[in-house]
Design an enzyme around this catalytic site. Structure first.
Site, short mmCIF file in Angstrom:
data_model
loop_
_atom_site.label_atom_id
_atom_site.label_comp_id
_atom_site.label_asym_id
_atom_site.label_seq_id
_atom_site.Cartn_x
_atom_site.Cartn_y
_atom_site.Cartn_z
CG PHE A 150 -0.17 -0.06 2.55
CD1 PHE A 150 0.37 1.26 3.73
CD2 PHE A 150 0.11 -1.13 2.82
CE1 PHE A 150 0.73 0.65 4.46
CE2 PHE A 150 0.81 -1.22 3.89
CZ PHE A 150 0.73 -0.51 5.29
CE1 TYR A 151 3.67 2.92 -4.44
CE2 TYR A 151 1.98 1.72 -4.53
CZ TYR A 151 3.16 2.34 -4.40
OH TYR A 151 3.82 1.07 -5.82
#
Length: 157
Positions: A29-30
């Site tokens: 995820f970012y």
């Protein structure tokens, strides 16, 4: 600092499956994503976590920094993810002495299969494996950060 030089392709065939050396489940995820930089957390095999910072606008070459982080902290940071969490299995596939990383996506991106090749030099197109499809290196829609933010790209007509 390491320069990351890569090419990315949509995978069209299944010929790579017989060449697989390793399969690695990943969840990533970012925490931030912009055209010229990203901050990513990747949980590998459910046992290790890596923080990656990438800088640069050129798709083929960017500055990349990676750091191991505690798994529990990575799991806590997932609450701060922008966009969707990406789930995929990465397969290591060798062809003509080059290591291709073939990502088979799950969840919202199921059915998407991309291959990346990181090399210090350009690989001549004539030596690319037949199971590679269209090159999408310069198409931002196929970057993992954009996939997390916008989902699966529309198929070209």
């Amino acid at each position: 600092m390491a320069k990351e030089i890569e090419r990315k392709f949509v995978v069209d065939g299944a010929g790579w499956r017989d060449l697989t050396e390793r399969a690695i489940p990943m969840r990533q995820f970012y925490l931030a994503a912009a055209p010229d930089r990203s901050v990513r957390i990747r949980v590998i095999g459910g046992v290790t976590a890596v923080l990656t910072l990438k800088f640069g606008r050129r798709a083929r070459e960017r500055d990349e920094f990676e750091y191991a982080i505690p798994l529990e902290e990575a799991r806590e940071m997932e609450a701060f993810a922008v966009g969707h969490v990406i789930e995929k299995t990465r397969y290591h596939v060798r062809h003509d002495g080059f290591l291709f990383e073939v990502d088979v996506f799950a969840g919202e991106l199921a059915g998407l299969v991309l291959a990346e090749l990181e090399t210090p030099d350009e690989m001549p197109d004539a030596t690319l494996p037949a199971w590679l499809g269209r090159e999408v290196t310069d198409e931002a829609a196929y970057s993992n950060a954009v996939l997390a933010l916008r989902g699966r790209p529309a198929e070209p007509s």
